[in-house]
Motif scaffolding. Sequence first.
Motif, short mmCIF file in Angstrom:
data_model
loop_
_atom_site.label_atom_id
_atom_site.label_comp_id
_atom_site.label_asym_id
_atom_site.label_seq_id
_atom_site.Cartn_x
_atom_site.Cartn_y
_atom_site.Cartn_z
N ARG A 95 0.70 -1.26 0.03
CA ARG A 95 0.16 0.03 0.02
C ARG A 95 0.80 1.28 -0.10
N ARG A 98 2.39 1.91 -3.56
CA ARG A 98 1.42 2.15 -4.57
C ARG A 98 0.90 3.65 -4.05
N GLU A 99 0.53 3.78 -2.97
CA GLU A 99 -0.36 5.09 -2.60
C GLU A 99 0.55 6.27 -2.29
N ALA A 104 4.31 2.57 -10.02
CA ALA A 104 3.18 2.35 -11.30
C ALA A 104 3.44 1.00 -12.11
N GLY A 125 -2.63 -3.82 -3.95
CA GLY A 125 -1.92 -3.38 -5.05
C GLY A 125 -1.05 -4.39 -5.72
N THR A 155 -6.31 0.02 -2.92
CA THR A 155 -5.89 0.53 -4.06
C THR A 155 -6.66 0.16 -5.56
#
Length: 167
Positions: A95, A98-99, A104, A125, A155
């Motif tokens: 997490r 990703r966040e 990506a 994710g 996600t």
Amino acid sequence: MPNVIYRDGSIRQDNWILVARPAEGESLDIPHQPALIPADLWLAGYEHFTGRDDIGVWFDSHDEPEILGGKVNELPVIAVNFPKFSDGRGYSIARLLRERFGFANELRAVGDVLLDQLQFMKRCGFDTYALRPDKDINKAARCLNFFSQGYQAATDTHVPLFRRRAS
């Protein structure tokens, strides 16, 4: 070569080799094929590894993704090791990558990855899953998309189900 499961449930050949952390006093031995090396060693040799699309990194459950900072998207693959199924720190690492850090590219779960964890890993994710060798990869792939909706935001959807139903 072993296989991995992709987010869409497809099974493909795994072209990446997970390189173990070398023992104290030994040097890192990278094979002549795509390799995942410990994140801190990639960072220590950054000038040597930068720009290579055949080198990714892996985090152990006690590692902090902050060590890579703004360099995360320079990596084609980041793997997160689950040393045992009851260790949930890998979900948090995913997490955060990703966040918070905006990773990506491919995020892979490795280690003690079991069938009943795949849906949760996907929501955090992860894109690919390297199951434990004693598990049935075909059965796991069928179960990956068992649930069509998640209740909470994650996600894969930033709006909880009750808000999606209300709109």
